[in-house]
Design a protein around this motif. Sequence first.
Motif, PDB file in Angstrom:
ATOM      1  N   ASP A 242      -0.412  -5.985 -18.060  1.00 49.68           N
ATOM      2  CA  ASP A 242       0.375  -6.731 -19.041  1.00 49.68           C
ATOM      3  C   ASP A 242       1.297  -7.754 -18.398  1.00 49.68           C
ATOM      4  OD1 ASP A 242       2.137  -5.024 -17.809  1.00 49.68           O
ATOM      5  OD2 ASP A 242       2.874  -4.088 -19.660  1.00 49.68           O
ATOM      6  N   GLY A 243       1.213  -7.868 -17.061  1.00 47.51           N
ATOM      7  CA  GLY A 243       2.056  -8.825 -16.356  1.00 47.51           C
ATOM      8  C   GLY A 243       3.445  -8.334 -16.056  1.00 47.51           C
ATOM      9  N   GLU A 244       3.756  -7.105 -16.468  1.00 40.95           N
ATOM     10  CA  GLU A 244       5.075  -6.529 -16.229  1.00 40.95           C
ATOM     11  C   GLU A 244       5.090  -5.738 -14.915  1.00 40.95           C
ATOM     12  OE1 GLU A 244       7.879  -6.948 -18.118  1.00 40.95           O
ATOM     13  OE2 GLU A 244       6.648  -8.431 -19.152  1.00 40.95           O
ATOM     14  N   PRO A 245       6.282  -5.523 -14.343  1.00 44.00           N
ATOM     15  CA  PRO A 245       6.361  -4.709 -13.126  1.00 44.00           C
ATOM     16  C   PRO A 245       5.719  -3.341 -13.334  1.00 44.00           C
ATOM     17  CG  PRO A 245       8.440  -5.830 -13.513  1.00 44.00           C
ATOM     18  CD  PRO A 245       7.595  -6.074 -14.727  1.00 44.00           C
ATOM     19  N   LYS A 246       4.916  -2.914 -12.374  1.00 50.36           N
ATOM     20  CA  LYS A 246       4.176  -1.666 -12.499  1.00 50.36           C
ATOM     21  C   LYS A 246       4.733  -0.612 -11.542  1.00 50.36           C
ATOM     22  CE  LYS A 246      -0.361   0.428 -11.850  1.00 50.36           C
ATOM     23  NZ  LYS A 246       0.299   1.583 -11.197  1.00 50.36           N
ATOM     24  N   PRO A 247       5.107   0.549 -12.062  1.00 55.40           N
ATOM     25  CA  PRO A 247       5.610   1.603 -11.185  1.00 55.40           C
ATOM     26  C   PRO A 247       4.475   2.364 -10.494  1.00 55.40           C
ATOM     27  CG  PRO A 247       5.607   2.381 -13.440  1.00 55.40           C
ATOM     28  CD  PRO A 247       5.174   0.937 -13.488  1.00 55.40           C
ATOM     29  N   ILE A 248       4.802   3.010  -9.393  1.00 49.71           N
ATOM     30  CA  ILE A 248       3.891   3.957  -8.752  1.00 49.71           C
ATOM     31  C   ILE A 248       3.852   5.213  -9.621  1.00 49.71           C
ATOM     32  CG2 ILE A 248       3.541   5.424  -6.734  1.00 49.71           C
ATOM     33  CD1 ILE A 248       3.013   2.527  -6.085  1.00 49.71           C
ATOM     34  N   THR A 249       2.651   5.705  -9.930  1.00 57.46           N
ATOM     35  CA  THR A 249       2.530   6.826 -10.864  1.00 57.46           C
ATOM     36  C   THR A 249       1.898   8.068 -10.248  1.00 57.46           C
ATOM     37  OG1 THR A 249       0.414   5.979 -11.686  1.00 57.46           O
ATOM     38  CG2 THR A 249       2.417   5.280 -12.849  1.00 57.46           C
ATOM     39  N   SER A 250       1.562   8.044  -8.962  1.00 62.38           N
ATOM     40  CA  SER A 250       0.967   9.226  -8.345  1.00 62.38           C
ATOM     41  C   SER A 250       1.129   9.174  -6.831  1.00 62.38           C
ATOM     42  CB  SER A 250      -0.522   9.340  -8.698  1.00 62.38           C
ATOM     43  OG  SER A 250      -1.275   8.338  -8.030  1.00 62.38           O
ATOM     44  N   TYR A 251       0.913  10.303  -6.210  1.00 57.92           N
ATOM     45  CA  TYR A 251       0.958  10.408  -4.749  1.00 57.92           C
ATOM     46  C   TYR A 251      -0.115   9.524  -4.118  1.00 57.92           C
ATOM     47  CZ  TYR A 251       0.624  12.683  -0.128  1.00 57.92           C
ATOM     48  OH  TYR A 251       0.580  12.950   1.219  1.00 57.92           O
ATOM     49  N   THR A 252      -1.345   9.613  -4.618  1.00 55.40           N
ATOM     50  CA  THR A 252      -2.441   8.853  -4.021  1.00 55.40           C
ATOM     51  C   THR A 252      -2.237   7.349  -4.196  1.00 55.40           C
ATOM     52  OG1 THR A 252      -3.727   9.153  -6.064  1.00 55.40           O
ATOM     53  CG2 THR A 252      -4.132  10.706  -4.260  1.00 55.40           C
ATOM     54  N   GLU A 253      -1.619   6.938  -5.299  1.00 52.33           N
ATOM     55  CA  GLU A 253      -1.378   5.508  -5.495  1.00 52.33           C
ATOM     56  C   GLU A 253      -0.414   4.972  -4.439  1.00 52.33           C
ATOM     57  OE1 GLU A 253      -0.222   2.279  -8.991  1.00 52.33           O
ATOM     58  OE2 GLU A 253       0.210   4.406  -9.324  1.00 52.33           O
ATOM     59  N   MET A 254       0.624   5.740  -4.128  1.00 54.22           N
ATOM     60  CA  MET A 254       1.564   5.312  -3.092  1.00 54.22           C
ATOM     61  C   MET A 254       0.856   5.159  -1.758  1.00 54.22           C
ATOM     62  SD  MET A 254       4.809   4.567  -2.420  1.00 54.22           S
ATOM     63  CE  MET A 254       5.995   5.456  -3.462  1.00 54.22           C
ATOM     64  N   LEU A 255       0.041   6.141  -1.380  1.00 57.90           N
ATOM     65  CA  LEU A 255      -0.644   6.060  -0.093  1.00 57.90           C
ATOM     66  C   LEU A 255      -1.715   4.977  -0.095  1.00 57.90           C
ATOM     67  CD1 LEU A 255       0.993   8.612   0.496  1.00 57.90           C
ATOM     68  CD2 LEU A 255      -1.009   9.503   1.710  1.00 57.90           C
ATOM     69  N   ASP A 256      -2.310   4.704  -1.256  1.00 57.58           N
ATOM     70  CA  ASP A 256      -3.272   3.604  -1.346  1.00 57.58           C
ATOM     71  C   ASP A 256      -2.598   2.262  -1.071  1.00 57.58           C
ATOM     72  OD1 ASP A 256      -5.359   5.298  -1.901  1.00 57.58           O
ATOM     73  OD2 ASP A 256      -5.369   4.921  -4.065  1.00 57.58           O
ATOM     74  N   VAL A 257      -1.387   2.077  -1.613  1.00 62.24           N
ATOM     75  CA  VAL A 257      -0.649   0.836  -1.348  1.00 62.24           C
ATOM     76  C   VAL A 257      -0.304   0.748   0.134  1.00 62.24           C
ATOM     77  CG1 VAL A 257       1.462  -0.463  -1.828  1.00 62.24           C
ATOM     78  CG2 VAL A 257       0.291   0.718  -3.682  1.00 62.24           C
ATOM     79  N   PHE A 258       0.105   1.866   0.730  1.00 59.47           N
ATOM     80  CA  PHE A 258       0.381   1.876   2.170  1.00 59.47           C
ATOM     81  C   PHE A 258      -0.860   1.438   2.949  1.00 59.47           C
ATOM     82  CE2 PHE A 258       4.058   5.215   2.417  1.00 59.47           C
ATOM     83  CZ  PHE A 258       4.830   4.411   1.605  1.00 59.47           C
ATOM     84  N   GLU A 259      -2.025   1.961   2.563  1.00 62.73           N
ATOM     85  CA  GLU A 259      -3.265   1.617   3.268  1.00 62.73           C
ATOM     86  C   GLU A 259      -3.559   0.124   3.157  1.00 62.73           C
ATOM     87  OE1 GLU A 259      -7.986   2.938   3.553  1.00 62.73           O
ATOM     88  OE2 GLU A 259      -6.697   3.779   1.980  1.00 62.73           O
ATOM     89  N   GLN A 260      -3.339  -0.446   1.978  1.00 59.25           N
ATOM     90  CA  GLN A 260      -3.561  -1.878   1.811  1.00 59.25           C
ATOM     91  C   GLN A 260      -2.631  -2.685   2.705  1.00 59.25           C
ATOM     92  OE1 GLN A 260      -4.026  -3.288  -2.384  1.00 59.25           O
ATOM     93  NE2 GLN A 260      -3.979  -1.117  -2.902  1.00 59.25           N
ATOM     94  N   LEU A 261      -1.398  -2.238   2.823  1.00 58.18           N
ATOM     95  CA  LEU A 261      -0.443  -2.936   3.691  1.00 58.18           C
ATOM     96  C   LEU A 261      -0.866  -2.860   5.157  1.00 58.18           C
ATOM     97  CD1 LEU A 261       2.882  -1.760   2.017  1.00 58.18           C
ATOM     98  CD2 LEU A 261       2.028  -4.117   2.077  1.00 58.18           C
ATOM     99  N   LEU A 262      -1.558  -1.791   5.512  1.00 55.96           N
ATOM    100  CA  LEU A 262      -2.010  -1.611   6.891  1.00 55.96           C
ATOM    101  C   LEU A 262      -3.294  -2.369   7.200  1.00 55.96           C
ATOM    102  CD1 LEU A 262      -1.304   2.213   7.314  1.00 55.96           C
ATOM    103  CD2 LEU A 262      -0.155   0.369   8.548  1.00 55.96           C
ATOM    104  N   THR A 263      -4.121  -2.616   6.189  1.00 59.27           N
ATOM    105  CA  THR A 263      -5.453  -3.161   6.436  1.00 59.27           C
ATOM    106  C   THR A 263      -5.648  -4.582   5.934  1.00 59.27           C
ATOM    107  OG1 THR A 263      -6.275  -2.147   4.373  1.00 59.27           O
ATOM    108  CG2 THR A 263      -6.499  -0.860   6.414  1.00 59.27           C
ATOM    109  N   GLU A 264      -4.787  -5.057   5.039  1.00 59.82           N
ATOM    110  CA  GLU A 264      -4.947  -6.395   4.488  1.00 59.82           C
ATOM    111  C   GLU A 264      -3.851  -7.331   4.989  1.00 59.82           C
ATOM    112  OE1 GLU A 264      -5.199  -6.221   0.246  1.00 59.82           O
ATOM    113  OE2 GLU A 264      -6.753  -4.668   0.246  1.00 59.82           O
ATOM    114  N   GLU A 265      -4.149  -8.616   5.006  1.00 59.07           N
ATOM    115  CA  GLU A 265      -3.155  -9.595   5.437  1.00 59.07           C
ATOM    116  C   GLU A 265      -2.102  -9.788   4.353  1.00 59.07           C
ATOM    117  OE1 GLU A 265      -4.776 -13.264   6.718  1.00 59.07           O
ATOM    118  OE2 GLU A 265      -6.047 -12.374   8.280  1.00 59.07           O
TER     119      GLU A 265
END
Length: 273
Positions: free
Chosen positions: A62-85
């Motif tokens: 919806d274009g609004e700020p999105k909260p982290i809603t699970s443990y795996t989602e937080m670690l998925d974002v961490f992984e993206q920060l580690l692997t993507e530019e």
Amino acid sequence: MAIPLKNLTTTKRKHPPVLAIYGTGGIGKTTLAAEFPDPLYLFTEGEEPPTDIELPTLTGEDGEPKPITSYTEMLDVFEQLLTEEHDFKTVIIDSLDSFERFVWAHTCQMKGFDTIDSNDKGSPTAFGKGYLAADEYWNDYMAAAKALARSGLHVVQILHNKTKQFNDPLVDAYDRYRPKLQDRATDIIMEKSEALLFMTKRTSVKQVDKGFGKKEAKAEGMSGSERIIYTDERAGFLAKNRLNMPASIPYKKGNGFAELSKYFYAAAAKAAE
């Protein structure tokens, strides 16, 4: 296999630290975290992102700020920060105590528990065994946070506070501030972070006239902008650091990162000289 002694390096840390910051409500934890360079703000479900500070964050459909809603989602974002530019230099997690319930839910899912804590003596989570099982996932989270730091990102974890009675064997029991986490989780965060910082307003002690020539010492919180970041444990609160920081650092809005960062790379700089 023998390791040649010429293949040595220093144990001094050369990357940004993992920090945990907690304190009394409205003291400026998020404001301080926002001063860190090029931050990505990750807020958990149940937390409200600040409206007076502009911070990049995840966006929902919806274009609004999105909260982290699970443990795996937080670690998925961490992984993206580690692997993507990307151009981020800081990751802010707000708040770690709200994230705790995701750790518990993930633990229950992975271990097949009905609840993280049970009063039923026959339950696998009775007598604190659920919290013990959650240690595995707290350690995995902190390992991911440390990996972010090694990749060059400051990791700033925000927590709320609670008061709990501390039974000191040397004196009478007294209340003290500590992070609003289950005790085992607090121990892991303290152990794995380079610093646990406590923010509050400076407290003064003045003599109050009680009449009939009697005076009483009374602690009085000072108003205004005189806020303090404590870096070492005291009777009234938990804190610690491995960064050779002074016991307390005055906090002035807009100057917090500049004051703290003096100690982030000091040891490594001296080792390189």
